[in-house]
Write an enzyme that holds these catalytic residues in place. Structure first.
Site, PDB file in Angstrom:
ATOM      1  N   GLU A 167     -96.406 -66.731 -39.991  1.00  0.00           N
ATOM      2  CA  GLU A 167     -95.787 -65.440 -40.273  1.00  0.00           C
ATOM      3  C   GLU A 167     -96.739 -64.424 -40.926  1.00  0.00           C
ATOM      4  OE1 GLU A 167     -92.254 -66.265 -42.516  1.00  0.00           O
ATOM      5  OE2 GLU A 167     -91.265 -67.236 -40.839  1.00  0.00           O
ATOM      6  N   TYR A 294     -84.516 -65.972 -37.769  1.00  0.00           N
ATOM      7  CA  TYR A 294     -83.441 -66.108 -38.766  1.00  0.00           C
ATOM      8  C   TYR A 294     -82.298 -65.145 -38.519  1.00  0.00           C
ATOM      9  CZ  TYR A 294     -86.340 -69.297 -41.366  1.00  0.00           C
ATOM     10  OH  TYR A 294     -87.084 -70.387 -41.722  1.00  0.00           O
ATOM     11  N   GLU A 352     -89.267 -72.343 -36.882  1.00  0.00           N
ATOM     12  CA  GLU A 352     -88.346 -72.261 -38.018  1.00  0.00           C
ATOM     13  C   GLU A 352     -87.058 -71.585 -37.559  1.00  0.00           C
ATOM     14  OE1 GLU A 352     -89.637 -70.393 -41.648  1.00  0.00           O
ATOM     15  OE2 GLU A 352     -91.659 -71.227 -41.483  1.00  0.00           O
TER      16      GLU A 352
HETATM   17  O1  AZF Z   1     -87.000 -67.492 -45.719  1.00  0.00           O
HETATM   18  C1  AZF Z   1     -86.934 -68.770 -45.162  1.00  0.00           C
HETATM   19  C2  AZF Z   1     -88.308 -69.165 -44.643  1.00  0.00           C
HETATM   20  N1  AZF Z   1     -88.813 -68.145 -43.738  1.00  0.00           N
HETATM   21  N2  AZF Z   1     -90.076 -68.400 -43.180  1.00  0.00           N
HETATM   22  C3  AZF Z   1     -91.121 -68.830 -44.118  1.00  0.00           C
HETATM   23  C4  AZF Z   1     -90.611 -69.885 -45.101  1.00  0.00           C
HETATM   24  O2  AZF Z   1     -91.628 -70.194 -46.023  1.00  0.00           O
HETATM   25  C5  AZF Z   1     -89.331 -69.402 -45.760  1.00  0.00           C
HETATM   26  O3  AZF Z   1     -88.873 -70.352 -46.702  1.00  0.00           O
END
Ligand code: AZF
Length: 448
Positions: A167, A294, A352
């Site tokens: 990310e 998400y 994720e």
């Molecule tokens: O906010 C939830 C997740 N989102 N992507 C990166 C992760 O490190 C976060 O915990």
């Protein structure tokens, strides 16, 4: 009766975590400080004064946690390596104790039939490199490539799925533009530089992998699809800016060799003229793309919002994330289908996907019931399957997260785990969502 769901026969079902969020003991056995050990030690940076000093104590409980993954039948486990455990100063001498920790974890995963998926960078930059400019110093592309080479040489072959960055958008938007994440800068001129150096570092690491690696390497980006709040021209334009800034800022340079034009519009004088040769480095061929999903964002023009002039219109059913991430499974289907339309038929892994809800306390039966997360997971998995039916070459899914963990500056209160962690006792308790996920893995989705 809806027709039974079938995922591809070798679909890779797993879960994901990251080093600073679960390991604890960030300075053990010769490890160096990271920007997160420093940030956490700064009062007010993390909710409730929480830190990653203990977290899920995974640094000591890794064997138990692999056994937990095995009990759920997971096929894969996505984790990140803490750069400053391997190179305490970010460059130079290798800390063999750091190598040993990850070697034990990788070998235990393999011994339990679980595919290790290793992320080189999940936000915990060595503090010693931050002192030298960190992501603002162009030399970081070489620093990162040298760090990657150490791990490639030690683990390639046991690790067959490599990810360079997790990310990059969050790293720069949170760490350099708005500041809620380490290293906590708030600077319009720094954000594009950090972003660009992250992409250069990604490319430099992939280049090294092509010299010595024999398996697969990719990039993981978070994608939040943007939908206009109205068909008013200024809302359409705002949506376009938001999509360019959050989603295409990373994918366009990697796959198309240039940034979206909207970024110059957003950053103005703060947007440099990048050297052409940088895009040759950034655009290294990838074996797969990892997408984290998400929620979506419904966008309207908002003149006062800096620097994008975009506001998100809050939606109805949302999770308990601090900005109320809407539960919108259609956005996952749309994201995957749009990736294929815009960037082609590269293999895709959802690296994720998950949700945070305030879990009700243990029920009398001792079971951790999390009905909202169960509902969200089911809807997202149906959305995943819809993307496959629309032709997306989807190869795997990593639920975020295996364990409740440190949600960065939001602390431990935001629980994303399918397994509950009692942070006083370190007891792990599978939630109903974990029991559902185990059935999904065992039936390859047919139980949905
Ligand atoms: O906010 C939830 C997740 N989102 N992507 C990166 C992760 O490190 C976060 O915990």
């Amino acid at each position: 009766m809806s027709k039974p769901i079938h995922f591809p026969p070798d679909f890779l079902w797993g879960s994901a975590t990251s080093a600073y969020q679960i390991e604890g003991a960030p300075l053990a056995d010769g490890a160096g400080h990271s920007i997160w050990t420093r940030f956490a030690a700064t009062p007010g940076k993390i909710a409730n004064g929480d830190t990653g000093d203990i977290a899920c104590d995974h640094y000591h409980r890794w064997r138990e946690d692999v056994a937990l993954m095995r009990s759920l039948g997971l096929k894969a486990y996505r984790f990140s390596v803490s750069w400053s455990r391997i190179l305490p100063q970010g460059t130079g001498a290798v800390n063999e104790a750091g190598i040993a920790f990850y070697e034990k974890l990788i070998d235990e995963l393999l011994a339990n039939g679980i595919e290790p998926m290793l992320t080189l960078y999940h936000w915990d930059l060595p503090a010693a490199l931050d002192d030298r400019g960190g992501w603002l110093n162009p030399a970081i592309a070489d620093w990162f490539a040298d760090y990657a080479r150490v791990l490639f040489e030690r683990f390639d072959g046991r690790v067959c799925f490599w990810t360079t960055l997790n990310e990059p958008w969050v790293v720069t938007d949170g760490g350099y533009l708005h500041g809620p994440l380490a290293p906590g800068h708030r600077n319009l001129y720094e954000a594009p530089i950090a972003s660009h150096n992250l992409l250069r570092a990604h490319g430099a690491a992939v280049k090294v992998y092509r010299e010595i690696g024999k398996h697969r390497i990719g990039l993981v980006v978070n994608i939040e699809p943007k939908y206009p709040a109205s068909d008013e021209p200024q809302d359409i334009a705002a949506t376009r800016r938001a999509d360019a800034y959050m989603n295409r800022q990373y994918l366009d340079p990697v796959f198309h060799g240039h940034y979206p034009a909207e970024l110059k519009e957003i950053f103005g004088a703060a947007w440099p003229d990048w050297p052409r040769e940088d895009f040759d480095l950034i655009g290294q061929k990838l074996d797969y793309i990892g997408i984290n999903y998400y929620t979506r964002s419904v966008c309207r023009h908002e003149e006062t919002n800096w620097p994008l002039k975009v506001a998100a219109v809050r939606q109805t059913q949302s999770t308990h994330m601090e900005t109320g991430w809407e539960v919108f499974p259609q956005g996952l289907t749309d994201t995957l289908v749009e990736f294929r339309r815009r960037y082609g038929d590269l293999p895709v892994y959802v690296m994720e996907n998950g949700s945070t809800f305030y879990d009700p306390p243990n029920a009398e039966d001792g079971q951790m019931h999390d009905p909202l997360r169960v509902d969200c997971l089911k809807k997202n998995l149906h959305a995943l399957h819809a993307a496959i039916e629309q032709g997306v070459d989807l190869r795997g899914y990593m639920v975020w997260s295996l364990l409740d963990n440190l949600e960065w500056s939001l602390g431990f209160a935001k629980r994303f785990g399918i397994v509950h962690v009692n942070f006083e006792t370190q007891q792990r308790t599978p939630k109903d969502s974990a029991l559902l996920y185990a059935q999904v893995v065992a039936s390859n989705g047919a139980c949905l």
